[in-house]
Write a protein that holds these residues in place. Structure first.
Motif, PDB file in Angstrom:
ATOM      1  N   MET A   1       0.811  -1.206  -0.067  1.00  0.00           N
ATOM      2  CA  MET A   1      -0.119   0.059  -0.033  1.00  0.00           C
ATOM      3  C   MET A   1       0.965   1.212  -0.049  1.00  0.00           C
ATOM      4  SD  MET A   1      -3.224   1.143   2.616  1.00  0.00           S
ATOM      5  CE  MET A   1      -4.316   0.058   2.021  1.00  0.00           C
ATOM      6  N   ASP A   2       1.845   1.399   0.488  1.00  0.00           N
ATOM      7  CA  ASP A   2       2.888   2.514   0.437  1.00  0.00           C
ATOM      8  C   ASP A   2       3.233   2.871  -0.812  1.00  0.00           C
ATOM      9  OD1 ASP A   2       3.259   2.204   3.215  1.00  0.00           O
ATOM     10  OD2 ASP A   2       5.056   1.073   3.297  1.00  0.00           O
ATOM     11  N   ARG A   3       3.489   2.012  -2.027  1.00  0.00           N
ATOM     12  CA  ARG A   3       3.453   2.390  -3.356  1.00  0.00           C
ATOM     13  C   ARG A   3       2.226   3.253  -3.844  1.00  0.00           C
ATOM     14  NH1 ARG A   3       5.145  -2.734  -6.472  1.00  0.00           N
ATOM     15  NH2 ARG A   3       3.126  -2.192  -7.496  1.00  0.00           N
ATOM     16  N   VAL A   4       0.966   3.080  -3.215  1.00  0.00           N
ATOM     17  CA  VAL A   4      -0.156   3.813  -3.685  1.00  0.00           C
ATOM     18  C   VAL A   4       0.034   5.062  -3.108  1.00  0.00           C
ATOM     19  CG1 VAL A   4      -2.377   3.809  -3.481  1.00  0.00           C
ATOM     20  CG2 VAL A   4      -1.460   1.813  -3.812  1.00  0.00           C
ATOM     21  N   PHE A   5       0.536   5.343  -1.834  1.00  0.00           N
ATOM     22  CA  PHE A   5       0.647   6.542  -1.065  1.00  0.00           C
ATOM     23  C   PHE A   5       1.502   7.266  -1.990  1.00  0.00           C
ATOM     24  CE2 PHE A   5      -1.027   4.062   2.721  1.00  0.00           C
ATOM     25  CZ  PHE A   5      -2.405   4.855   2.920  1.00  0.00           C
ATOM     26  N   GLN A   6       2.759   6.780  -2.299  1.00  0.00           N
ATOM     27  CA  GLN A   6       3.717   7.545  -2.873  1.00  0.00           C
ATOM     28  C   GLN A   6       3.250   7.992  -4.302  1.00  0.00           C
ATOM     29  OE1 GLN A   6       7.041   4.348  -3.299  1.00  0.00           O
ATOM     30  NE2 GLN A   6       7.674   4.577  -1.012  1.00  0.00           N
ATOM     31  N   SER A   7       2.519   6.940  -5.116  1.00  0.00           N
ATOM     32  CA  SER A   7       1.794   7.561  -6.234  1.00  0.00           C
ATOM     33  C   SER A   7       0.869   8.837  -6.063  1.00  0.00           C
ATOM     34  CB  SER A   7       1.163   6.316  -6.774  1.00  0.00           C
ATOM     35  OG  SER A   7       1.740   5.567  -7.243  1.00  0.00           O
ATOM     36  N   VAL A   8      -0.014   8.772  -5.023  1.00  0.00           N
ATOM     37  CA  VAL A   8      -0.696   9.696  -4.688  1.00  0.00           C
ATOM     38  C   VAL A   8      -0.099  11.059  -4.467  1.00  0.00           C
ATOM     39  CG1 VAL A   8      -2.641  10.628  -3.217  1.00  0.00           C
ATOM     40  CG2 VAL A   8      -2.756   8.237  -4.314  1.00  0.00           C
ATOM     41  N   ASP A   9       1.084  10.611  -3.628  1.00  0.00           N
ATOM     42  CA  ASP A   9       1.770  12.033  -3.132  1.00  0.00           C
ATOM     43  C   ASP A   9       2.479  12.702  -4.380  1.00  0.00           C
ATOM     44  OD1 ASP A   9       0.906  11.972  -0.529  1.00  0.00           O
ATOM     45  OD2 ASP A   9       2.774  10.582  -0.044  1.00  0.00           O
ATOM     46  N   ALA A  10       3.007  11.764  -5.193  1.00  0.00           N
ATOM     47  CA  ALA A  10       3.715  12.269  -6.498  1.00  0.00           C
ATOM     48  C   ALA A  10       2.536  12.787  -7.530  1.00  0.00           C
ATOM     49  CB  ALA A  10       4.300  11.105  -7.151  1.00  0.00           C
ATOM     50  N   TYR A  11       1.457  12.331  -7.555  1.00  0.00           N
ATOM     51  CA  TYR A  11       0.431  13.328  -8.295  1.00  0.00           C
ATOM     52  C   TYR A  11       0.062  14.605  -7.592  1.00  0.00           C
ATOM     53  CZ  TYR A  11      -3.548  13.445 -11.707  1.00  0.00           C
ATOM     54  OH  TYR A  11      -4.284  13.759 -12.608  1.00  0.00           O
ATOM     55  N   LEU A  12      -0.296  14.473  -6.445  1.00  0.00           N
ATOM     56  CA  LEU A  12      -0.189  15.726  -5.745  1.00  0.00           C
ATOM     57  C   LEU A  12       0.552  16.865  -5.889  1.00  0.00           C
ATOM     58  CD1 LEU A  12      -1.909  14.377  -2.363  1.00  0.00           C
ATOM     59  CD2 LEU A  12      -3.232  15.781  -4.201  1.00  0.00           C
ATOM     60  N   LYS A  13       1.777  16.448  -6.037  1.00  0.00           N
ATOM     61  CA  LYS A  13       3.150  17.472  -6.359  1.00  0.00           C
ATOM     62  C   LYS A  13       2.986  17.680  -7.760  1.00  0.00           C
ATOM     63  CE  LYS A  13       6.447  15.920  -2.933  1.00  0.00           C
ATOM     64  NZ  LYS A  13       7.950  15.556  -2.709  1.00  0.00           N
ATOM     65  N   ASP A  14       2.609  16.932  -8.440  1.00  0.00           N
ATOM     66  CA  ASP A  14       2.345  17.515  -9.905  1.00  0.00           C
ATOM     67  C   ASP A  14       1.224  18.466 -10.071  1.00  0.00           C
ATOM     68  OD1 ASP A  14       4.375  15.880 -10.617  1.00  0.00           O
ATOM     69  OD2 ASP A  14       3.318  14.258 -11.509  1.00  0.00           O
ATOM     70  N   LEU A  15       0.253  18.129  -9.598  1.00  0.00           N
ATOM     71  CA  LEU A  15      -1.059  19.281  -9.728  1.00  0.00           C
ATOM     72  C   LEU A  15      -0.577  20.436  -9.059  1.00  0.00           C
ATOM     73  CD1 LEU A  15      -3.965  16.974  -8.418  1.00  0.00           C
ATOM     74  CD2 LEU A  15      -3.234  17.594 -10.769  1.00  0.00           C
ATOM     75  N   GLU A  16       0.009  20.523  -7.809  1.00  0.00           N
ATOM     76  CA  GLU A  16       0.410  21.781  -7.198  1.00  0.00           C
ATOM     77  C   GLU A  16       1.431  22.625  -7.894  1.00  0.00           C
ATOM     78  OE1 GLU A  16       1.510  21.662  -3.019  1.00  0.00           O
ATOM     79  OE2 GLU A  16      -0.279  20.412  -2.615  1.00  0.00           O
ATOM     80  N   ALA A  17       2.440  21.835  -8.767  1.00  0.00           N
ATOM     81  CA  ALA A  17       3.207  22.411  -9.672  1.00  0.00           C
ATOM     82  C   ALA A  17       2.633  23.104 -10.920  1.00  0.00           C
ATOM     83  CB  ALA A  17       4.364  21.347  -9.975  1.00  0.00           C
ATOM     84  N   GLU A  18       1.639  22.383 -11.297  1.00  0.00           N
ATOM     85  CA  GLU A  18       0.813  22.805 -12.492  1.00  0.00           C
ATOM     86  C   GLU A  18       0.045  24.097 -12.038  1.00  0.00           C
ATOM     87  OE1 GLU A  18      -0.855  23.042 -16.331  1.00  0.00           O
ATOM     88  OE2 GLU A  18       1.009  21.963 -15.633  1.00  0.00           O
TER      89      GLU A  18
END
Length: 72
Positions: A1-18
């Protein structure tokens, strides 16, 4: 499940950068910025709720057993 959290966190960072890219771009009119930001903000809300729900599942203590034996 940690990979899912990492993916969600990475996507959130991408959204904030956008979002920051849109805000910083002085050539984009304010109404257009709002239009561009709305789907990003909606996506971010869904991801935050999803992460919260997944954390509840991760932290929940599951016990084996059948609920049919409980006294009414």
């Amino acid at each position: 499940m940690d990979r899912v959290f990492q993916s969600v966190d990475a996507y959130l960072k991408d959204l904030e950068a956008e979002m920051l890219r849109i805000v910083d771009d002085q050539s984009i009119p304010l109404a257009e910025k709002n239009r561009l930001m709305e789907p990003i903000a909606d996506t971010k809300k869904v991801l935050v709720r999803t992460k919260s729900a997944l954390l509840e599942i991760k932290n929940k203590e599951y016990v084996a057993g059948c609920g049919m034996h409980k006294i009414r």
